[in-house]
Design an enzyme around this catalytic site. Structure first.
Site, PDB file in Angstrom:
ATOM      1  N   ARG A 221       0.826  -1.206   0.000  1.00  0.00           N
ATOM      2  CA  ARG A 221       0.000   0.000   0.000  1.00  0.00           C
ATOM      3  C   ARG A 221       0.865   1.263   0.000  1.00  0.00           C
ATOM      4  NH1 ARG A 221      -2.974   3.036   3.968  1.00  0.00           N
ATOM      5  NH2 ARG A 221      -5.132   3.431   3.339  1.00  0.00           N
TER       6      ARG A 221
ATOM      7  N   TYR B 211     -23.307   5.111  -4.691  1.00  0.00           N
ATOM      8  CA  TYR B 211     -22.040   5.851  -4.876  1.00  0.00           C
ATOM      9  C   TYR B 211     -22.084   6.744  -6.113  1.00  0.00           C
ATOM     10  CZ  TYR B 211     -19.958   3.076  -1.185  1.00  0.00           C
ATOM     11  OH  TYR B 211     -19.677   2.515   0.031  1.00  0.00           O
TER      12      TYR B 211
END
Ligand SMILES: Cc1c2[nH]c(c1CCC(=O)O)Cc1[nH]c(c(CCC(=O)O)c1C)Cc1[nH]c(c(CCC(=O)O)c1C)Cc1[nH]c(c(C)c1CCC(=O)O)C2
Length: 349
Positions: free
Chosen positions: A44, A157
């Site tokens: 990440r 969304y």
């Protein structure tokens, strides 16, 4: 597209989904590839979220991390439900600390009618490549789950433009512009069917459909704006079992179990095992529903609560899982305690 893949060594999940007898329930965790794993955090730091999703080698590596570390009975491909809005022309950014943000959300009827499901699998070829690679790399250890978002949750969304507690703009759009809303739902349904079928062709052995925001709809609105599309998608996926997870939609359990053609229903932690079994009249495999926050408690409590959960659901027609995704601050040992307790379950004491 019949590719040949390594043969499956652990078929507990597939047997539980078919309603066949199992020695113990299979176990996996929603969001099992994620921020609670140090090996995930390492990648990440180096790559953005969509770099990780769009690079098959990275998506494969991340999918396998929890399999190597915790040995659950299934892998779920590392991707996101928001790939479909992206393929339909919505710009999605993942803002750290805030979540998904859409650059050009649906704001009016014209925006809604501009949504068209065209060439979706082609636009998301990287997901198919990640699935095929991962299926090979798994080498038959456990089955691979593909997934998508339900039309209602994706609509939330796409209209709200960002995460929300109540998705008020998305809900208002339904009543203000029902025809435009229906158009978007139909296009999302078509896009999702094409996408999930392509995932199966690429090597997904099970499909899970996430309706994460089902529970903010009234029962009547769920029947009008979510359930028909869930049924259409589930019925279209004939080749592999489908798990339907409509979070919060306790009122829809009966209809989902008898009308959807799903092989299993996911339950969140607000539903008791007894209520779930009663509403579905012992007719379908149930999956769930450990409260994810309970993984933050002491290991002894995790073991005790996990055993109690299995005592109450029973070992058959049951898939042990969390009631929603694992939280980023769960210690890895606690996640392991959950999985190991299911694997070592020896019956009601
Ligand atoms: C609503 C939803 C989304 N995505 C998903 C849903 C439905 C399930 C649910 O309700 O949790 C589904 C999803 N997202 C992700 C997976 C991967 C597979 C798995 O391990 O379960 C799955 C199955 C990876 C991810 N998707 C996301 C992350 C976190 C990215 C990061 O910070 O590294 C992961 C691992 C980003 C994401 N994606 C989404 C949100 C709201 C967020 C931000 C919130 C968060 O950070 O957890 C949309």
């Amino acid at each position: 597209m019949n590719q040949s893949f390594p043969s499956l060594k652990n078929d507990l999940l597939l047997r539980a989904l078919k309603g066949e007898e199992v020695e113990r329930p299979p176990v996996w965790m929603m969001r099992q590839a994620g921020r609670y794993l140090p090996q995930y955090m390492k990648l990440r730091k180096k790559y953005s979220f969509f770099e990780r999703v769009e690079t098959p080698e990275l998506a494969c590596e991340i999918t396998l991390q929890p399999i190597d570390e915790l040995e659950p009975d299934a892998a779920i491909i590392f991707s996101d439900i928001l790939t479909i809005p992206q393929a339909l022309g919505i710009d999605v950014d993942l803002v750290p600390g805030k979540g998904p943000v859409m650059g050009n959300p649906i704001r009016n009827v014209d925006d809604a009618f501009a949504i068209l499901a065209e060439d979706v699998p082609e636009k998301l070829q990287h997901v198919m490549d990640a699935i095929t690679l991962t299926r090979n790399e798994l080498n038959g250890r456990v089955p691979l789950i593909g997934f998508g978002g339900a039309p209602w949750t994706l609509f939330c969304y796409m209209v709200q433009g960002e995460g929300s507690r109540n998705f008020d703009k998305a809900k208002a759009f339904l009543t203000q512009h029902p025809d435009a809303s229906r158009h978007v739902m139909k296009e999302l349904t078509k896009a999702t069917i094409d996408y999930l079928k392509a995932q199966v062709d690429a090597g997904a052995q099970v499909i899970q459909l996430f309706d994460s925001w089902a529970g903010i709809l009234s029962p009547d609105d769920f029947n009008e704006w979510s359930l028909p599309y869930l049924i259409e998608i589930t019925k279209a996926i004939k080749e592999v079992p489908v798990i339907l997870f409509a979070k919060g939609a306790w009122y829809g359990l009966e209809r989902m179990s008898f009308k959807s053609g799903a092989s299993a229903l996911g339950l969140d932690w607000t539903i008791s095992p007894e209520f779930g079994r009663e509403k579905t009249r012992n007719n379908i495999t149930l999956q769930g529903n450990f409260d994810p926050t309970h993984l933050l408690g002491p290991i002894q409590d995790i073991e005790m609560k996990t055993k109690r959960m299995i005592d109450r659901f029973g070992t058959q027609r049951y898939i042990a899982n969390l009631g929603h995704g694992i939280l980023p601050n769960v210690p890895v040992d606690h996640a392991r305690a959950f999985i190991d307790t299911v694997k070592n379950y020896e019956g009601k004491k």
